[in-house]
Design an enzyme around this catalytic site. Structure first.
Site: not given
Ligand code: RB5
Length: 149
Positions: A8, A66, A68, A99, A134
């Site tokens: 994203d 993304c 996080t 695993h 596993h």
């Molecule tokens: C976008 O701002 C952010 O929420 C997305 O990239 C991600 O971290 C969501 O889990």
């Protein structure tokens, strides 16, 4: 190996770097499923594209990024046969293959640096599943998915 990658707006810059890096790895053919700029998009739309491609067998494995890595992980793991692993370092990347036979690698651009991300990708692409004890555990995960869907 056929690989699909998507991100994203929180992950597209790291994706751009990784496409260059992956392009130099032999025997890996990578397809870019977007997004390709900073405009705000919804991560499920892009996580879905890669998860469907892996789930259907159109590609062997996927990479999702993304901000996080959390939203992409939650999205991808809703799809049948997907084992998406959010990795932050060499150790988690290696273990996710040894695993868990992870077929989608997820990373957070706002969490790790580019050098670490390249190291994670290299390790994750080169490490084979250990199988053995596993395998039964993965079969149990798949059985849970089939009962609850
Ligand atoms: C976008 O701002 C952010 O929420 C997305 O990239 C991600 O971290 C969501 O889990």
């Amino acid at each position: 190996m056929k690989l699909a990658i998507a991100a994203d707006h929180g992950g597209w810059e790291l994706k751009t770097e990784l496409l260059k890096f992956i392009g130099k790895i032999a025997n890996v053919e990578v397809a870019d499923y977007g997004t390709s700029g900073p405009d705000s998009v919804d991560y499920p739309d892009f996580g879905k594209k890669v998860a469907e491609a892996v789930s259907s067998g159109a590609v062997d494995r996927g990479i999702l990024i993304c901000g996080t890595g959390i939203g992409m992980s939650i999205t991808a793991n809703r799809f049948p046969k997907i084992r998406a692993a959010l990795c932050h370092d060499h150790f988690t990347a290696q273990m996710s293959r040894l695993h868990n036979d992870a077929n989608i690698l997820v990373m957070g651009e706002r969490v790790i640096g580019r050098g670490v991300a390249c190291e994670i990708v290299k390790t994750w692409l080169e490490t084979e599943f250990e199988g053995g004890r596993h395998l039964g555990r993965l079969e149990k995960i798949e059985a849970i998915g089939q009962r609850t869907r």
